[in-house]
Design an enzyme around this catalytic site. Structure first.
Site, PDB file in Angstrom:
ATOM      1  N   CYS A  99      34.931  29.044  48.047  1.00 10.18           N
ATOM      2  CA  CYS A  99      34.183  29.871  47.087  1.00 10.18           C
ATOM      3  C   CYS A  99      35.150  30.596  46.155  1.00 10.18           C
ATOM      4  O   CYS A  99      35.740  31.613  46.527  1.00 10.18           O
ATOM      5  CB  CYS A  99      33.288  30.856  47.825  1.00 10.18           C
ATOM      6  N   CYS A 107      34.159  34.181  45.295  1.00  5.84           N
ATOM      7  CA  CYS A 107      34.412  35.141  46.379  1.00  5.84           C
ATOM      8  C   CYS A 107      35.902  35.458  46.491  1.00  5.84           C
ATOM      9  O   CYS A 107      36.293  36.596  46.678  1.00  5.84           O
ATOM     10  CB  CYS A 107      33.965  34.590  47.739  1.00  5.84           C
ATOM     11  N   ASP A 108      36.724  34.440  46.425  1.00  5.47           N
ATOM     12  CA  ASP A 108      38.131  34.611  46.815  1.00  5.47           C
ATOM     13  C   ASP A 108      39.153  34.434  45.700  1.00  5.47           C
ATOM     14  O   ASP A 108      40.339  34.710  45.910  1.00  5.47           O
ATOM     15  CB  ASP A 108      38.460  33.616  47.949  1.00  5.47           C
TER      16      ASP A 108
END
Ligand code: NDP
Length: 316
Positions: free
Chosen positions: A139, A142-143
């Site tokens: 992701c 997300c990261d």
């Protein structure tokens, strides 16, 4: 003889969607029962640091956030059970569900929040750094932030890979995209966008042999050109996999309308309704676009509110 339980509301799955549904349903006196499923806490439990969920100015680890959500759901007396629902029968007005320990549940409303699972390459080295929280992710939204001004690699050539590569290109100094064939699966517009981004390098006919790293995490990717058999090492600190997701919807397919990739179809856009009255869906089981904890939580709330209205109408 299996035990039969009659309840108002069953929640299947325990990610942010399921717990948010539980908090709302419990506070509305629906006495929800939740089966946590095979991965209690869902996909977030494999995430190290969550920095984009509102309300956590200093960030929070995925497992910690899921524990807090569970506590919040239990505070209002949600019956949270470990175990999973293995079979359902949504053919009648009462929705029958069976847990793996043989309990038969007859629920007036069911909220599906079974989520989706990111697909990975399956390499031992990939799984090692994924579990370590040391540089493997599925992701970018997300990261990606953790790899600001660093070099990253992304595997895949679909719309997701293109979207995530483009997202990473704005944060990272360089993104190398590994495409296993000599063409993309993505739509032309998405492909053009990555092709026209100067700090994205596209390597076609290229597959990953090993994710390289040390005790601190990922340091590179060893790749092979499947036409020439030439191998090379690409330095990177982040290794992103964007080769698709699989929604966890197999047990519902006999009764619930799914799209061609297995995601549950909303009966009415802007609601959580499925084609079966009394069965609602929230989170990634129906969402292949946003896939965020906060959007999953939002749809969990919607599902509980829709279930409450359905129950009120039943009770007349
Ligand atoms: P897709 O299934 O469309 O693409 C997966 C990609 O990963 C393909 O390029 C595939 O290669 C590659 N791949 C699969 N397995 C491996 C492997 N083992 N090693 C290397 N590469 C591999 O998945 P997406 O998640 O990209 O998209 C899913 C759906 O969501 C699609 O319908 C897509 O259009 C949609 N979507 C739409 C978006 C939008 O409109 N904004 C954004 C994101 C997704 P190969 O082509 O060789 O099979």
């Amino acid at each position: 003889m299996s035990k039969v339980e009659n309840i108002d509301c069953l929640i299947i799955g325990s990610g942010p969607a399921g717990y948010t549904a539980a908090i709302y349903a419990a506070r509305a006196d629906m006495n929800p029962v939740m089966y946590q499923g095979l991965q209690p806490g869902g996909q977030l439990t494999t995430t190290n640091e969550v920095e984009n969920f509102p309300g956590y100015p200093d960030g929070v680890t995925g497992p910690e956030m899921m524990m807090q959500l569970q506590k919040q759901a239990e505070r209002f007396k949600t019956d949270v059970r470990s175990g999973f629902i293995g079979k359902v029968d949504f053919s009648g007005p009462i929705h029958k569900c069976w847990s793996e320990d043989g309990t038969e549940i007859h629920a007036k409303t069911v909220i599906i929040s079974t989520g989706a699972a990111a697909m990975y390459l399956g390499l031992e080295s990939e799984q090692k750094y994924l579990k370590m929280g040391g540089g493997v992710s599925a992701c970018a939204v997300c990261d990606g932030f953790f790899y600001k001004n660093q070099e990253t690699v992304i595997v895949g050539a679909g719309d997701t890979a293109c979207e995530e590569a483009h997202y990473l290109s704005k944060l990272c100094s360089k993104v190398t995209m590994l495409v296993r064939r000599d063409e993309f699966r993505a739509s032309k517009i998405m492909e053009d966008r990555v092709r026209n981004t100067p700090n994205i390098e596209i390597l076609v006919n290229t597959e990953t042999v090993e994710v390289l790293g040390d005790d601190m995490g990922v340091t590179g990717a060893r790749v092979i050109n499947n036409k020439t058999n030439e191998t090379m090492d690409i330095p990177c600190t982040g290794f992103f996999v964007a080769i698709g997701h699989k929604p966890n919807t197999d047990i519902f397919k006999e009764f619930i309308n799914l799209d061609e990739t297995g995601y549950i179809k909303y009966e009415k856009p802007g609601t959580s309704l499925t084609n079966v009255p009394g069965v609602f869906v929230s989170g990634d089981a129906a969402d292949h676009v946003y896939r965020q904890a906060v959007t999953a939580a939002g749809t969990g709330c919607m599902a509980a509110l829709d279930a409450e209205r359905y129950l009120s109408a039943l009770e007349g």
